[in-house]
Structure formats: structure tokens, C-alpha cells
Design a protein around this motif. Structure first.
Motif, short mmCIF file in Angstrom:
data_model
loop_
_atom_site.label_atom_id
_atom_site.label_comp_id
_atom_site.label_asym_id
_atom_site.label_seq_id
_atom_site.Cartn_x
_atom_site.Cartn_y
_atom_site.Cartn_z
N UNK A 121 0.81 -1.22 0.00
CA UNK A 121 0.00 0.00 0.00
C UNK A 121 0.84 1.26 0.00
N UNK A 122 1.89 1.26 0.85
CA UNK A 122 2.75 2.45 0.92
C UNK A 122 3.44 2.69 -0.40
N UNK A 123 3.92 1.62 -1.04
CA UNK A 123 4.62 1.76 -2.31
C UNK A 123 3.68 2.22 -3.41
N UNK A 124 2.48 1.64 -3.46
CA UNK A 124 1.52 2.02 -4.49
C UNK A 124 1.12 3.49 -4.35
N UNK A 174 12.96 4.64 -0.48
CA UNK A 174 12.64 5.88 0.23
C UNK A 174 13.60 7.00 -0.17
N UNK A 175 14.88 6.67 -0.32
CA UNK A 175 15.86 7.68 -0.72
C UNK A 175 15.52 8.23 -2.11
N UNK A 176 15.18 7.35 -3.04
CA UNK A 176 14.82 7.80 -4.38
C UNK A 176 13.61 8.72 -4.36
N UNK A 177 12.64 8.39 -3.51
CA UNK A 177 11.43 9.20 -3.44
C UNK A 177 11.68 10.53 -2.75
N UNK A 178 12.40 10.49 -1.64
CA UNK A 178 12.61 11.71 -0.85
C UNK A 178 13.55 12.70 -1.53
N UNK A 179 14.44 12.21 -2.37
CA UNK A 179 15.39 13.10 -3.05
C UNK A 179 14.88 13.55 -4.42
N UNK A 200 8.22 9.07 3.31
CA UNK A 200 8.27 8.87 4.76
C UNK A 200 7.56 7.57 5.16
N UNK A 201 6.50 7.23 4.46
CA UNK A 201 5.82 5.96 4.73
C UNK A 201 6.75 4.78 4.45
N UNK A 202 7.53 4.89 3.37
CA UNK A 202 8.48 3.82 3.04
C UNK A 202 9.62 3.79 4.06
N UNK A 203 10.03 4.95 4.58
CA UNK A 203 11.05 4.99 5.63
C UNK A 203 10.59 4.20 6.85
N UNK A 204 9.36 4.44 7.30
CA UNK A 204 8.85 3.70 8.45
C UNK A 204 8.76 2.22 8.14
N UNK A 205 8.36 1.88 6.93
CA UNK A 205 8.30 0.48 6.51
C UNK A 205 9.67 -0.16 6.62
N UNK A 206 10.72 0.55 6.15
CA UNK A 206 12.08 0.02 6.24
C UNK A 206 12.50 -0.17 7.69
#
Length: 222
Positions: free
Chosen positions: A43-46, A105-110, A182-188
Motif C-alpha cells: 500500500x505504501x509503495x503504491x 525511500x531515498x529515491x522518493x525523498x530526493x 516517509x511511509x516507506x522509511x517507516x516500513x524500512x
């Protein structure tokens, strides 16, 4: 390792957990956090892809890149779990999932979103996830005496069903409240925490139980 008995005198889930030996509590915490990460990830990724991409096709490509390899690798994951120390598999798989999700998450946040790199990382995450479930199932009888398995499985099943509802909802809230990255960061972080918890039970030392059978034969028969 001697199996640690969980007394059948404590059939209730809460009492069962309270009466369980420490090594099972670590297992319970690790499995719960690992399943939370697994339930949040799709869900977070989608939602993160939907937020970052203007291409409708990306919304199908990225989740499929994770789910299809997971389904295709399940049999291999089960065979590996019968041959290698299950604690090692769990720690390695969760650490790998933390790294792949962290890289996404890095790819998304940057602001460096690109469908194919994220799909590739999702593919790795899916393969790692295929090794987690068989190893979790195989490790449990090594921590719980046979008489306590039914009550323990009931406890784990109740928690798993709750996570299936709570995890996707939590990922949606995080995407709305913060952003997809940030959602992916928490997932990681959930995968990293699971690796720490699952490293605590002592290793069983049981590696193989099927003699000299060829590795490729078991997936075919499965």
C-alpha cells in the motif's frame, strides 16, 4: 536446542504470551513487526508511486514487480528454510528488506523517482519476502513444545489478521499525513526492528532434515 514448553494451562492469548519463555517473546515481537512491514509495503509503495508519478502504467508495474517474484519464490524459500538455519534466513531477509525499502525511500525523498529502479528494488523485496514466511513457520516448533502449538498458532493467527487490517490503513495515513517517502522509511524501519528481534532466539542447529536429496527436486515435488 531443547524445545521450550509453553504450558497448556494458559490457553488465552494474553496469558499465553505472558507465560511464554523469553525466546518466544522475541520471536513473537519479530514476527509481528515483520508482518507489519510486509502489510504496509504494498500500500505504501503504491500510494508513493501514485504521488510521485504521472504515468498510470507505473502503478501496475511497481507493485507487480514485488508481488510476482514473491509468489514465484515461495517454494524455493521453503526448501531453503529446511536446509539453512532459520534464524539466519529471517535476519538476512529482514535486513535485506530494510535496505531495499530504504533505497526506495531515498529515491522518493530526493526527487529521483524512476519506475524501473524502484521496480527492481521491489523485485528484490518480493524475493526476500518469499523466504520469510517459511522460515517463520519452521522456527516456531523449535521454540514451542508440541502441546502448546495449537494455542500459540491461535495467538499468532489473531495478531496476523489484525495486522492485515491495521498495516495498510497505517501506510495510507502516513502517505496522507506526510508523503510516500516517509511511509516507506517507516516500513524500512519495521524490517530493521524485526531483524533485531528475530536475532535474539538461540539458533537451533537444525539445518537439513531430508538426507541427500537434490535441492532442485523438492521445489518440483512441492
Amino acid at each position: 536446542m531443547n524445545a521450550a514448553a509453553i504450558s497448556p494451562l494458559f490457553p488465552g492469548p494474553i496469558l499465553l504470551l505472558a507465560a511464554a519463555p523469553t525466546q518466544f517473546r522475541w520471536y513473537f515481537a519479530g514476527q509481528t513487526v515483520s508482518q507489519l512491514g510486509s502489510s504496509m509495503a504494498p500500500g505504501a509503495l503504491a500510494l508513493a508511486v501514485l504521488d510521485a508519478s504521472a504515468q498510470a502504467g507505473d502503478l501496475g508495474l511497481v507493485p507487480a514487480a514485488r508481488i510476482l517474484p514473491m509468489l514465484g519464490s515461495m517454494l524455493i524459500g521453503g526448501v531453503v528454510a529446511d536446509r539453512l538455519p532459520r534464524r539466519l534466513i529471517l535476519v538476512t531477509a529482514n535486513l535485506g528488506s530494510a535496505l531495499t525499502q530504504g533505497a526506495i525511500a531515498v529515491l522518493l525523498l530526493t526527487g529521483h523517482y524512476a519506475a524501473w529502479p524502484i521496480a527492481g528494488l521491489g523485485l528484490l523485496n518480493g524475493v526476500l519476502g518469499a523466504f520469510t514466511s517459511p522460515a517463520l513457520r519452521g522456527l516456531l516448533p523449535e521454540l514451542v513444545a508440541k502441546g502448546g502449538l495449537q494455542a500459540t498458532n491461535a495467538l499468532l493467527g489473531t495478531v496476523k489478521n489484525g495486522i492485515k487490517v491495521f498495516g495498510p490503513a497505517l501506510s495510507g495515513v502516513l502517505v496522507v499525513a506526510a508523503d510516500g517517502g516517509m511511509a516507506i522509511v517507516l516500513d524500512a524501519l519495521t524490517y530493521l526492528l524485526a531483524a533485531v528481534f528475530l536475532a535474539r532466539p538461540p539458533p537451533s542447529g537444525r539445518i537439513a532434515t531430508r538426507g541427500r536429496r537434490h535441492f532442485a527436486r523438492d521445489p518440483r515435488e512441492g
